[in-house]
Every structure is written in structure tokens, then in C-alpha cells.
Design an enzyme around this catalytic site. Sequence first.
Site, PDB file in Angstrom:
ATOM      1  N   HIS A  98       0.837  -1.203   0.000  1.00  0.00           N
ATOM      2  CA  HIS A  98       0.000   0.000   0.000  1.00  0.00           C
ATOM      3  C   HIS A  98       0.871   1.251   0.000  1.00  0.00           C
ATOM      4  O   HIS A  98       2.062   1.189   0.330  1.00  0.00           O
ATOM      5  CB  HIS A  98      -0.919   0.034   1.235  1.00  0.00           C
ATOM      6  CG  HIS A  98      -2.095  -0.888   1.126  1.00  0.00           C
ATOM      7  ND1 HIS A  98      -2.024  -2.220   1.472  1.00  0.00           N
ATOM      8  CD2 HIS A  98      -3.368  -0.683   0.691  1.00  0.00           C
ATOM      9  CE1 HIS A  98      -3.210  -2.784   1.264  1.00  0.00           C
ATOM     10  NE2 HIS A  98      -4.039  -1.880   0.788  1.00  0.00           N
TER      11      HIS A  98
ATOM     12  N   LYS B  88      -0.637   5.139   4.524  1.00  0.00           N
ATOM     13  CA  LYS B  88      -1.549   4.231   5.236  1.00  0.00           C
ATOM     14  C   LYS B  88      -1.150   4.132   6.715  1.00  0.00           C
ATOM     15  O   LYS B  88       0.024   3.931   7.035  1.00  0.00           O
ATOM     16  CB  LYS B  88      -1.533   2.846   4.569  1.00  0.00           C
ATOM     17  CG  LYS B  88      -2.555   1.896   5.161  1.00  0.00           C
ATOM     18  CD  LYS B  88      -2.848   0.736   4.236  1.00  0.00           C
ATOM     19  CE  LYS B  88      -3.808  -0.261   4.853  1.00  0.00           C
ATOM     20  NZ  LYS B  88      -5.097   0.323   5.241  1.00  0.00           N
TER      21      LYS B  88
END
Length: 238
Positions: free
Chosen positions: A131, A135
Site C-alpha cells: 500500500h 496508510k
Amino acid sequence: MKIALLGYGRMGKTIEELAIKRGHEICYKTSTAIDEEALKEADVAIDFSVPNAAFTNITMCFKLNIPVVSGTTGWLDNYDKAIEICHKSNGSFIYASNFSIGVNLFFKLNKTLAHLMANQQDYAVALKEIHHTKKLDAPSGTAITLAEHIIDATDNTKWHLNNQDSKDHTNSIGITAERTPDVPGTHTISYSSKIDTIEITHTAHTREGFALGAIIAAEWLKDKTGVFTMNDVLDSII
Ligand SMILES: NC(=O)C1=CN([C@@H]2O[C@H](COP(=O)(O)OP(=O)(O)OC[C@H]3O[C@@H](n4cnc5c(N)ncnc54)[C@H](O)[C@@H]3O)[C@@H](O)[C@H]2O)C=CC1
Ligand SMILES: O=C(O)C1=N[C@H](C(=O)O)C[C@H](O)C1
């Protein structure tokens, strides 16, 4: 449908764009604490906020009798408490670690593969998620869901985040969490033996899949009461 956006970051903005294209109105949006009077105007609320705000946002919707869809990850220690409050207040709620239709199909593929591999002792299972660097949580909620589905089908009893602790990892699925700029979300499950590797991957190219799935869930939930999952939504539309 009048939609309140609880969390107006990357996901909130993508949901706004797609919801307007589908003919909905964004009647309220916030990136801080909720204004109760403003939220009361909504037919449905969609929460994509931060781990330490999700529980308060969701239970506020129960209190105001507004159906709520939440995709926020990293708050699930309080999930059972939220469900109890939802039932007590006759609320309407859907949580999913991933609202993308593609990922929900991938969940089914993962379960099928886990059943096939359950008795194959030569293969070791591993999970990897990639990701974007903004995040807040690791591993991703989606990776945890994938691991839980593998645990349900195999001898594995738990999961652990690789490189974070040195506890006993017997019968535990290792999850590697990688952070790379601008990656919307990639999940891979691999089964490796000395001879070969079987691997399945879902790669999100944009955030639109998550946003569209959350809007479809909100449209579906609007006139219902109770606690539902994305499976309930998909079973009725696929
Ligand atoms: N279930 C799914 O399909 C997906 C889930 N997610 C999850 O959704 C969440 C949001 O993701 P992004 O939009 O990328 O994050 P983001 O950081 O871009 O947006 C979160 C927003 O929430 C705001 N916020 C902080 N406190 C708040 C409060 N008390 N009430 C309302 N908003 C508040 C922040 O200021 C920020 O604007 C994360 O937990 C992420 O893991 C993200 C993509 C898909
Ligand atoms: O934070 C994100 O971006 C994402 N979060 C969700 C998760 O934690 O699984 C879903 C998706 O992978 C994107």
C-alpha cells in the site's frame, strides 16, 4: 439519496465524485468530529475516516438512526461492541475491510484455494500486501480478512506481521506489509513448496473500485435494519 461522508480524505473525495455521477447528493462531509444536526439530514452515512474515529462515528449514526457503511480499517477491537450497540438501537450497518467487487470475488477465490491446499503439507502459505506510504495501519484490513479465511480452512490458527516480533509462529500465517508511494492496494497469497509456487494476486489500479462498492452497499442498506456484510450485498446483485 442524501449521503453524509464521515472522512473526506482520499476515499471520501473519490466517493463524492462517483456518488454525484450516480445521482446522489452529498449533504454533509467532515474530516473532524461530527456535527449531529448536520448529520441528521442524511439518508445514509459512509465512514472512511481513521482508526481512532471510526467507532465514535459509527455509533453516532446508530444514535441518530442513520444507516452507516464503514470501510475504515484498524478499529476492529471495538467491532463486537459496535454490533451490540447497533442491535440495541435497531441500527443498520455494513462493515467491509474491502468494498471492491473484484476483491470480494478474490475473497471467494482465496477460500477455494485454501480448501484445495488444506491437506498439501509440502506447501507453506504466505501473504503479502503493498500500500501507499500514507496508510496508518499494517497489515491492511484486507490482508487480515484473507488470513482469517485461510485460518478457517486450514490448520493455521493465527497470523503475524513479519519482522515485528519473535514469538512462536507455529501454525501462523506470516503477513508482509510493504509501503510504496501511490500504490492503491495489492494483495498476494502464495503457497510455496521446494518444487513450485502457486500464487494469486489482486491489484487495485485506482480507488474507484473501493468507492463504487461502498456506494452500492449504501444504496442497498438505506431501507434495511440490521448488521450485514458485503456478501449480503453481492448475493442480491450478482
Ligand atoms: N474498506 C475499503 O474498501 C477501503 C478502506 N480504506 C480505509 O479507509 C480509511 C480511509 O482511507 P483514506 O481515505 O485513504 O485515508 P485519508 O487519510 O486520506 O482520509 C481519512 C480522513 O479522515 C479524517 N478524519 C480524522 N478524524 C476524523 C473524524 N473524527 N471524523 C471524520 N473524519 C476524520 C482525516 O482528516 C482524513 O481526511 C482507512 O482506514 C483505509 O484503510 C481505504 C480504501 C478502501
Ligand atoms: O488504506 C488503504 O488505502 C486501503 N485500505 C484497505 C485495507 O486496509 O485493506 C483496503 C484497500 O486495500 C486500501
